[in-house]
Design a protein around this motif. Structure first.
Motif, short mmCIF file in Angstrom:
data_model
loop_
_atom_site.label_atom_id
_atom_site.label_comp_id
_atom_site.label_asym_id
_atom_site.label_seq_id
_atom_site.Cartn_x
_atom_site.Cartn_y
_atom_site.Cartn_z
N LEU A 11 0.84 -1.19 0.00
CA LEU A 11 0.00 0.00 0.00
C LEU A 11 0.88 1.25 0.00
CD1 LEU A 11 -2.79 1.38 0.34
CD2 LEU A 11 -2.47 1.13 2.81
N VAL A 12 0.56 2.18 -0.89
CA VAL A 12 1.33 3.42 -0.98
C VAL A 12 0.38 4.57 -1.29
CG1 VAL A 12 1.82 3.07 -3.44
CG2 VAL A 12 3.37 4.47 -2.05
N LEU A 109 0.31 -7.57 -5.19
CA LEU A 109 -0.73 -6.55 -5.19
C LEU A 109 -0.17 -5.18 -4.86
CD1 LEU A 109 -3.76 -5.81 -5.33
CD2 LEU A 109 -3.88 -6.38 -2.88
N VAL A 110 -0.51 -4.21 -5.68
CA VAL A 110 -0.16 -2.80 -5.44
C VAL A 110 -1.45 -2.03 -5.25
CG1 VAL A 110 0.84 -0.70 -6.42
CG2 VAL A 110 1.99 -2.91 -6.72
N ASN A 111 -1.54 -1.32 -4.15
CA ASN A 111 -2.73 -0.53 -3.85
C ASN A 111 -2.29 0.91 -3.60
OD1 ASN A 111 -5.27 0.29 -3.26
ND2 ASN A 111 -5.61 -1.16 -1.60
N VAL A 112 -2.77 1.82 -4.43
CA VAL A 112 -2.40 3.24 -4.32
C VAL A 112 -3.59 4.01 -3.81
CG1 VAL A 112 -1.46 5.26 -5.49
CG2 VAL A 112 -0.82 2.96 -6.27
N SER A 113 -3.44 4.61 -2.64
CA SER A 113 -4.55 5.35 -2.04
C SER A 113 -4.51 6.81 -2.48
CB SER A 113 -4.48 5.26 -0.53
OG SER A 113 -3.29 5.85 -0.04
N ALA A 114 -5.70 7.39 -2.60
CA ALA A 114 -5.79 8.79 -3.05
C ALA A 114 -5.37 9.75 -1.95
CB ALA A 114 -7.21 9.08 -3.50
#
Length: 114
Positions: A11-12, A109-114
């Protein structure tokens, strides 16, 4: 059978960076290796490749992502900068050997938070 393993996802926040790594068994120096990603409900898309003639990038990631190979470490990395929420996906590594056979990892898995 070539074993392909990805790592480095997580998560980034948007605007951040992440480095993915892929390793593969067998004669690593002979492989053409590629990074793909697949977001929910979308087709798997090619991002970048590295092989005997150099590197290739798709327009969607050119200038933000860099693919690199370390033959001694048997890794191909994907350095990602300025990540956006639309970059969220499962990222896959693909190996193509000299005979044209292709092998995939299970993805990271790559999860990019706003």
């Amino acid at each position: 059978q070539v074993q392909v393993v990805e790592s480095g996802g997580g998560l980034v926040q948007a605007g951040g960076s992440l480095r993915l790594s892929c390793t593969a068994s067998g004669p690593f120096w002979t492989y053409v290796m590629s990074w793909y990603r697949q977001a929910p409900g979308k087709e798997r898309e090619l991002l970048a490749s590295i092989g005997h003639v150099g590197e290739h990038y798709e327009n969607s990631v050119r200038g933000r992502f860099t693919i690199s190979r370390d033959t001694a470490k048997r890794t191909v990395d994907l350095q990602m900068h300025n990540l956006k929420p639309e970059d969220s996906a499962v990222y896959y590594c693909k190996v193509r050997n000299d005979g044209g056979a292709e092998y995939w990892g299970r993805g990271t898995l790559v999860n990019v938070s706003a």
